[in-house]
Design a protein around this motif. Sequence first.
Motif, short mmCIF file in Angstrom:
data_model
loop_
_atom_site.label_atom_id
_atom_site.label_comp_id
_atom_site.label_asym_id
_atom_site.label_seq_id
_atom_site.Cartn_x
_atom_site.Cartn_y
_atom_site.Cartn_z
N GLN A 197 40.86 31.51 50.02
CA GLN A 197 40.47 30.56 48.98
C GLN A 197 40.45 31.27 47.64
O GLN A 197 40.05 32.44 47.54
CB GLN A 197 39.10 29.96 49.25
N SER A 198 40.84 30.55 46.59
CA SER A 198 40.80 31.12 45.24
C SER A 198 39.49 30.83 44.54
O SER A 198 38.88 31.72 43.94
CB SER A 198 41.97 30.58 44.41
N LEU A 203 40.43 40.68 46.73
CA LEU A 203 41.70 41.37 46.53
C LEU A 203 42.09 41.41 45.06
O LEU A 203 41.93 40.44 44.33
CB LEU A 203 42.82 40.64 47.30
N GLN A 204 42.64 42.55 44.66
CA GLN A 204 43.25 42.63 43.34
C GLN A 204 44.45 41.71 43.26
O GLN A 204 44.70 41.07 42.23
CB GLN A 204 43.65 44.07 43.02
N GLN A 205 45.21 41.63 44.35
CA GLN A 205 46.30 40.67 44.47
C GLN A 205 46.62 40.51 45.95
O GLN A 205 46.30 41.38 46.76
CB GLN A 205 47.54 41.13 43.70
N SER A 254 41.50 39.40 36.79
CA SER A 254 42.16 38.26 37.42
C SER A 254 43.22 38.76 38.37
O SER A 254 43.60 39.93 38.35
CB SER A 254 42.81 37.34 36.37
N THR A 255 43.69 37.87 39.23
CA THR A 255 44.68 38.22 40.22
C THR A 255 46.07 37.97 39.68
O THR A 255 46.27 37.20 38.76
CB THR A 255 44.48 37.41 41.50
N ARG A 314 39.29 36.32 48.95
CA ARG A 314 39.23 35.73 47.61
C ARG A 314 39.75 36.73 46.58
O ARG A 314 39.91 37.92 46.88
CB ARG A 314 37.78 35.36 47.25
N PRO A 315 39.99 36.30 45.35
CA PRO A 315 40.40 37.23 44.29
C PRO A 315 39.27 38.20 43.94
O PRO A 315 38.08 37.89 44.05
CB PRO A 315 40.71 36.31 43.11
#
Length: 247
Positions: free
Chosen positions: A142-143, A63-65, A235-236, A168-169
């Motif tokens: 999870q990041s 995900l972008q965010q 980055s997210t 995840r990001p």
Amino acid sequence: MLCPPLIQSESTRALLQLPLQDVWRASELALSRSTTCTTGHAALDAELPNGGWPRSALVEVLLQQAGIGEMQLLKPTLAKLAATQRIALIQPPYLPHAMTCKSWGLVDRNLLWLRPSSSADALWSAEQILKNGSCGAVVLWQSNVRSESLRRLNLAAQSTDTWLWLIRPLSSSVDSSPSPLRIGLRPALGGVSVDIIKRRGPHCDNPFFIPLADMPAGRQHLDVDHEITVKRVPSTTAIRNAAAILV
């Protein structure tokens, strides 16, 4: 000593011209005997091997965010599975909303919400659920996941009849992963932009748009109809003070 030229009979030439049914070509989506479940989105099914989410495999959703429509993308599949099986939600970034689940047709008694105190405990919980087969699907947020943890998750998924999504990001797309299917999501007007990062088949050159009817109006980021972002975000961005909602 030179060998005489090979003389092919008419029957041999006919056999060579027949299509090879069991040969996979790199220009084609891979087909296998593994079980899949339709995503509920025709455009996405058309881009996935066997036309759906693979069972017994680690599927990464990058995900972008958070909160851009990832749960709405999974909603058709989760609603179908939750009718008869339990769904484990492990460390979601937002509080699962019971009324939203009911409005989506998710059987709330079959939803299992886990809040482990650490990432290690979350990964352990997901692995144990996969091994004992107590749930029909697992959605894990999870990041940061180490490569050995990814391999353990993938092996655990292969040994069970459970669907597994790891969210995840998008920045994790530059890292290697044993996952056979990785997709990237970015926000778009009225839906999400989907980028197939990894699949068993040819490379997907261009992102495509998936409309989501229940996408909140306040979270439609782009101004041009069905426009997609082409610049990758490294980055997210965390969303703070957001209302409890499944998106």
